[in-house]
Motif scaffolding. Sequence first.
Motif, PDB file in Angstrom:
ATOM      1  N   ILE A 144     -36.474   9.278  60.015  1.00  0.00           N
ATOM      2  CA  ILE A 144     -36.542  10.228  58.899  1.00  0.00           C
ATOM      3  C   ILE A 144     -36.905  11.625  59.408  1.00  0.00           C
ATOM      4  O   ILE A 144     -36.307  12.629  58.990  1.00  0.00           O
ATOM      5  CB  ILE A 144     -37.547   9.753  57.839  1.00  0.00           C
ATOM      6  N   GLU A 145     -37.886  11.707  60.319  1.00  0.00           N
ATOM      7  CA  GLU A 145     -38.273  13.005  60.889  1.00  0.00           C
ATOM      8  C   GLU A 145     -37.120  13.630  61.660  1.00  0.00           C
ATOM      9  O   GLU A 145     -36.878  14.842  61.585  1.00  0.00           O
ATOM     10  CB  GLU A 145     -39.470  12.832  61.817  1.00  0.00           C
ATOM     11  N   TRP A 162     -40.888  10.510  67.243  1.00  0.00           N
ATOM     12  CA  TRP A 162     -40.305  11.044  66.012  1.00  0.00           C
ATOM     13  C   TRP A 162     -39.571   9.892  65.332  1.00  0.00           C
ATOM     14  O   TRP A 162     -38.760   9.203  65.968  1.00  0.00           O
ATOM     15  CB  TRP A 162     -39.309  12.164  66.315  1.00  0.00           C
ATOM     16  N   SER A 163     -39.812   9.687  64.054  1.00  0.00           N
ATOM     17  CA  SER A 163     -39.138   8.618  63.323  1.00  0.00           C
ATOM     18  C   SER A 163     -37.706   9.035  63.003  1.00  0.00           C
ATOM     19  O   SER A 163     -37.310  10.192  63.185  1.00  0.00           O
ATOM     20  CB  SER A 163     -39.885   8.317  62.024  1.00  0.00           C
ATOM     21  N   LYS A 199     -35.793   4.301  58.522  1.00  0.00           N
ATOM     22  CA  LYS A 199     -36.919   5.046  57.942  1.00  0.00           C
ATOM     23  C   LYS A 199     -37.958   5.502  58.984  1.00  0.00           C
ATOM     24  O   LYS A 199     -37.692   6.382  59.779  1.00  0.00           O
ATOM     25  CB  LYS A 199     -37.572   4.235  56.827  1.00  0.00           C
ATOM     26  N   GLU A 200     -39.145   4.886  58.964  1.00  0.00           N
ATOM     27  CA  GLU A 200     -40.261   5.355  59.774  1.00  0.00           C
ATOM     28  C   GLU A 200     -40.289   4.765  61.180  1.00  0.00           C
ATOM     29  O   GLU A 200     -41.203   5.041  61.955  1.00  0.00           O
ATOM     30  CB  GLU A 200     -41.596   5.051  59.073  1.00  0.00           C
ATOM     31  N   LYS A 201     -39.301   3.942  61.506  1.00  0.00           N
ATOM     32  CA  LYS A 201     -39.250   3.407  62.865  1.00  0.00           C
ATOM     33  C   LYS A 201     -39.052   4.563  63.846  1.00  0.00           C
ATOM     34  O   LYS A 201     -38.341   5.530  63.554  1.00  0.00           O
ATOM     35  CB  LYS A 201     -38.096   2.403  63.005  1.00  0.00           C
TER      36      LYS A 201
END
Length: 545
Positions: A54-55, A51-52, A39-41
């Motif tokens: 997800i990104e 940039w995570s 996810k946001e890691k």
Amino acid sequence: MVYREKPWLKLYDPSVGENVSVEYESLFGLLDRSATKFKEKPALTFYGRSWSFIETRFIAEAFAAALHEEGFTKGDRLAIMLPNSPHYIFSLFGGFRLGGINVQVNPMYVEREIEHVLVDSSTEFMIVLDALYPRVKQVQPKTSLKKVIVVSLGGEKFDLEGEDEYFEDFIKGKTVVPSVSIDRNEDVAMLQYTSGTTGVSKGVMLTHNNLLSNVIQVCDFVYRPCEKLIPDDFKIISVLPMFHVFGLSCNALAGIREGANQLVLPRFEPKELMELVKREKPFQMSAVPTMYFALNGQPGLEDYGFGDVHYFSSGGAPLPIEQAKSFEEKTGARLLDGYGQSELSPSPIFNPPFLNPKPGSVGIPIPGTEVRIVNVTDNGLEDVPVGESGEMIVRGPQVMKGYWGRPEATEETIIDGWLLTGDIAKMDEDGYFYILDRKKDMIIASGYNVYPTEVEDVLYHHKAVEEVIVIGVPDEYRGETVKAFIKVKPGARLTPEEVVLFAKENLAPYKVPKQVEILDELPKSSVGKLLRRVLRDQEIQKIGV
């Protein structure tokens, strides 16, 4: 039959299985599942910006949507000519998402080399760094290229020609990505062009399964045994060029699979790398031998925390024992050698962190991999006894599909599923492998076989030698004779006569260089691999052979 008994299996950590299974339907599925899991890691960090996962998936899908809108379909080729950067990852997985074939283009290529790759692969779409854009436009009329996307990593943008676009404009508002069915075993995901050391550069066809299998093989081999040691802020340094298959697999793909934050460097600068290690305290780093040579020459290397890194790996070229020993003594770190080539996605053999490596060995075969040492005869592939030298051959899920548009070359290289590596090697009784040299680099002097790597390893023991290349040059009396080219360490002095004297003390007479030349620099590839062929070609031109 001893090779078929796989003596190396007894050395495996209990957490490592004999075989490999692929749990992803495609290479994009690798990113998709990691984005869902992590996810946001942070997945990528580039000069202070992150940039995570997800990104990263979102931007890769936007890039795929934009390509789709331009008419890009499954099987089309996308050339990527970028240094290490987040945009490399975005475009790589964007191409995978549509079932496209990513074509690796070395950013250091000149127009002639760019033209060869684009024409050979019939590529119509390309993403390129802005500084390299003029080179691409120069050759575009001679190719099938119809769309160029440009990446700017800073600085002032300039006007592009025709319908070419900057990356941000290209993906803006693009969201529609079609469903694409991918046959993991058959569909080609990557064309990795060889360096052309044995003739024209050939496109190595790597399928989704080739690349997925190898990243799983390597990750399970090196990360599962030390899983409890991996910190929550798991970081790896991505300094190896991702356009090279070693960097592609061990950084770009392995980092995504393992949930690591890739600290991305677009180029190798020793001092910058040292500061990064000191500041970020990464878990792991991979590099080519000449990068370690350069680090060994840096003052105060022992003060930058390299000993706190879990392990360093080396590949892409032979790692001289003396240079590895010097790095480990200065830093307290573990430097582990391995073996690979583009045709093997790239790894079949590695020194895992759970073993104490044997000096000079590239390690043991990784899960799902068979390795033999053979003589290639008219009657087929005949195993040689343990401890004796022969050509190394490999079979496993990482063996390439073949060479793009070259069925004859494919048939010569893959026999009954076994890939003929062209490397002379041996295996000891424990299952450790040792690379002696390239088959085509072996020197035959007065009827004796001389392996350049062995002579180089001896010369590296001289305290004044920083880099060395040994080649065979034509000789009317001996057939070939041994010549050494040497770069001397800064501040040191060395004469050709001293080199010959040192070699005589440590080598059989027929292996001693009869010629020695001291050079300010030795030729290297874009990833830092010392290039014997350049010096050999120069010598042949000199004598007019």
